[in-house]
Design a protein around this motif. Structure first.
Motif, mmCIF file in Angstrom:
data_model
loop_
_atom_site.group_PDB
_atom_site.id
_atom_site.type_symbol
_atom_site.label_atom_id
_atom_site.label_comp_id
_atom_site.label_asym_id
_atom_site.label_seq_id
_atom_site.Cartn_x
_atom_site.Cartn_y
_atom_site.Cartn_z
ATOM 1 N N HIS A 150 -22.177 53.510 8.360
ATOM 2 C CA HIS A 150 -22.444 52.514 7.321
ATOM 3 C C HIS A 150 -22.343 51.090 7.874
ATOM 4 C CE1 HIS A 150 -22.797 55.053 3.703
ATOM 5 N NE2 HIS A 150 -22.054 55.895 4.395
ATOM 6 N N VAL A 151 -21.371 50.854 8.744
ATOM 7 C CA VAL A 151 -21.222 49.522 9.333
ATOM 8 C C VAL A 151 -22.397 49.213 10.264
ATOM 9 C CG1 VAL A 151 -19.787 48.102 10.857
ATOM 10 C CG2 VAL A 151 -18.716 49.523 9.097
ATOM 11 N N ALA A 152 -22.885 50.232 10.978
ATOM 12 C CA ALA A 152 -24.019 50.030 11.887
ATOM 13 C C ALA A 152 -25.283 49.669 11.117
ATOM 14 C CB ALA A 152 -24.253 51.289 12.722
ATOM 15 N N ILE A 153 -25.467 50.258 9.947
ATOM 16 C CA ILE A 153 -26.625 49.904 9.120
ATOM 17 C C ILE A 153 -26.536 48.435 8.714
ATOM 18 C CG2 ILE A 153 -27.704 50.255 6.853
ATOM 19 C CD1 ILE A 153 -27.103 53.235 7.172
ATOM 20 N N ALA A 154 -25.339 48.004 8.336
ATOM 21 C CA ALA A 154 -25.153 46.597 7.979
ATOM 22 C C ALA A 154 -25.444 45.696 9.171
ATOM 23 C CB ALA A 154 -23.734 46.370 7.470
ATOM 24 N N ALA A 155 -25.081 46.151 10.370
ATOM 25 C CA ALA A 155 -25.305 45.339 11.569
ATOM 26 C C ALA A 155 -26.794 45.157 11.847
ATOM 27 C CB ALA A 155 -24.616 45.978 12.772
ATOM 28 N N ILE A 156 -27.585 46.227 11.695
ATOM 29 C CA ILE A 156 -29.014 46.088 12.005
ATOM 30 C C ILE A 156 -29.772 45.395 10.879
ATOM 31 C CG2 ILE A 156 -28.994 48.078 13.549
ATOM 32 C CD1 ILE A 156 -30.407 49.705 11.465
ATOM 33 N N ALA A 157 -29.092 45.180 9.736
ATOM 34 C CA ALA A 157 -29.701 44.382 8.668
ATOM 35 C C ALA A 157 -29.736 42.907 9.045
ATOM 36 C CB ALA A 157 -28.934 44.566 7.365
ATOM 37 N N GLU A 158 -28.984 42.551 10.094
ATOM 38 C CA GLU A 158 -28.971 41.200 10.657
ATOM 39 C C GLU A 158 -28.527 40.143 9.647
ATOM 40 O OE1 GLU A 158 -32.600 40.322 12.720
ATOM 41 O OE2 GLU A 158 -32.136 41.738 14.328
ATOM 42 N N ASN A 159 -27.475 40.475 8.903
ATOM 43 C CA ASN A 159 -26.844 39.504 8.011
ATOM 44 C C ASN A 159 -25.343 39.628 8.221
ATOM 45 O OD1 ASN A 159 -25.508 38.394 5.604
ATOM 46 N ND2 ASN A 159 -27.575 38.157 4.787
ATOM 47 N N PRO A 160 -24.729 38.712 8.967
ATOM 48 C CA PRO A 160 -23.312 38.845 9.319
ATOM 49 C C PRO A 160 -22.380 38.959 8.119
ATOM 50 C CG PRO A 160 -24.356 37.153 10.657
ATOM 51 C CD PRO A 160 -25.347 37.531 9.600
ATOM 52 N N LEU A 161 -22.664 38.229 7.041
ATOM 53 C CA LEU A 161 -21.790 38.291 5.873
ATOM 54 C C LEU A 161 -21.831 39.678 5.239
ATOM 55 C CD1 LEU A 161 -19.884 37.034 3.845
ATOM 56 C CD2 LEU A 161 -21.870 36.150 2.597
ATOM 57 N N ILE A 162 -23.038 40.236 5.101
ATOM 58 C CA ILE A 162 -23.159 41.588 4.562
ATOM 59 C C ILE A 162 -22.427 42.575 5.460
ATOM 60 C CG2 ILE A 162 -24.796 43.485 4.199
ATOM 61 C CD1 ILE A 162 -26.755 41.470 3.083
ATOM 62 N N GLY A 163 -22.559 42.379 6.769
ATOM 63 C CA GLY A 163 -21.867 43.263 7.703
ATOM 64 C C GLY A 163 -20.366 43.212 7.534
ATOM 65 N N ASP A 164 -19.822 42.011 7.391
ATOM 66 C CA ASP A 164 -18.377 41.866 7.227
ATOM 67 C C ASP A 164 -17.902 42.474 5.910
ATOM 68 O OD1 ASP A 164 -17.886 40.608 9.646
ATOM 69 O OD2 ASP A 164 -18.225 38.612 8.850
ATOM 70 N N LEU A 165 -18.647 42.242 4.837
ATOM 71 C CA LEU A 165 -18.262 42.796 3.536
ATOM 72 C C LEU A 165 -18.326 44.323 3.546
ATOM 73 C CD1 LEU A 165 -20.040 40.308 1.100
ATOM 74 C CD2 LEU A 165 -17.572 40.666 1.312
ATOM 75 N N THR A 166 -19.391 44.868 4.138
ATOM 76 C CA THR A 166 -19.534 46.322 4.217
ATOM 77 C C THR A 166 -18.385 46.936 4.999
ATOM 78 O OG1 THR A 166 -21.948 46.199 4.077
ATOM 79 C CG2 THR A 166 -21.009 48.205 5.030
ATOM 80 N N ALA A 167 -18.093 46.357 6.159
ATOM 81 C CA ALA A 167 -17.010 46.880 6.993
ATOM 82 C C ALA A 167 -15.665 46.768 6.285
ATOM 83 C CB ALA A 167 -16.974 46.127 8.322
ATOM 84 N N ALA A 168 -15.440 45.653 5.599
ATOM 85 C CA ALA A 168 -14.157 45.436 4.931
ATOM 86 C C ALA A 168 -13.945 46.409 3.777
ATOM 87 C CB ALA A 168 -14.073 43.996 4.427
ATOM 88 N N ILE A 169 -14.975 46.599 2.953
ATOM 89 C CA ILE A 169 -14.841 47.513 1.813
ATOM 90 C C ILE A 169 -14.689 48.949 2.301
ATOM 91 C CG2 ILE A 169 -16.023 48.471 -0.206
ATOM 92 C CD1 ILE A 169 -17.286 45.731 -0.646
#
Length: 233
Positions: A150-169
């Motif tokens: 799930h975190v990797a999907i957020a990473a390839i979305a290329e939006n750092p804020l979304i990545g951080d929120l996804t990883a945190a939740i």
């Protein structure tokens, strides 16, 4: 802490926050020594130290040991966000249900962005995670790889804020998910369901079908939470 100490701490904190917001202290910049800041602001070193400690807890600065390394402005807020969500879970101001509803709203859009923006290297990394998940039968390892997926999907979305929120939740939900998985009488069946859903998400992302990627992701998170007993149907 006395009233004067509290005022001094607030003054030091507001100065640092304003400097960061104004761009006077960009990411990577090393803060002046505590003594210099204290003299500049007319407060004690203790007040400056407390202000820096608060920013460190928020993931805004990091302090590195060793000569010349000091305290720097950092952009890594994932751990601070995750800690915040875990604490709110612990004191019951945020529920597991709240976090799952947030996940569904957030990660559906994240999968859509990933479908639009993926690059070959990121997509290959995502597939490697799925291959590792297929190869393991160990619950804790599978759960860790699930988080990575799930975190990797957020990473390839290329939006750092979304990545951080996804990883945190997802990190905040790690223990509830693992505990619920351990209690499942037929975890191997559930594991197969998850693997199938993950492949459907991956395939939609790979063919750049943002609508299908979003739909598959939202349905996956919701159905998994229901099966784990963490969300009502």
């Amino acid at each position: 802490m006395t009233i004067d100490d509290a005022r001094a701490h607030r003054s030091a904190l507001e100065y640092l926050e304003t400097a960061i917001l104004n761009g006077e202290m960009p990411v990577g910049m090393q803060l002046p020594p505590e003594r210099d800041l204290a003299i500049q602001l007319g407060v004690s070193r203790g007040a400056v130290r407390e202000a820096i400690r608060e920013l460190r807890a928020q993931g805004i600065v990091e302090s590195l040991p060793g000569p010349g390394r000091g305290t720097r402005i950092t952009s890594g807020q994932t751990e601070a966000l995750s800690r915040m969500f875990r604490l709110h879970l612990a004191i019951a101001t945020t529920s597991v249900k709240d976090l799952y509803v947030a996940r569904i709203a957030l990660e559906g859009g994240t999968a859509a962005l990933a479908a639009l923006h993926w690059r070959a290297e990121g997509l290959a990394g995502l597939e490697r995670i799925l291959d590792e998940m297929d190869a393991t039968q160990e619950l804790a390892t599978f759960n860790e790889l699930d988080t990575q997926f799930h975190v990797a999907i957020a990473a390839i979305a290329e939006n750092p804020l979304i990545g951080d929120l996804t990883a945190a939740i997802r990190e905040a939900l790690r223990k509830p998910i693992l505990d619920a998985s351990v209690r499942m009488p037929e975890w191997s069946v559930f594991r197969h369901e998850l693997a199938t859903q993950h492949r459907a998400i991956f395939d939609a992302i790979a063919r750049r079908d943002s609508v299908a990627a979003s739909d598959h992701m939202s349905a996956h998170i919701r159905s998994a939470a229901v099966r784990l007993g963490l969300l009502e149907e």
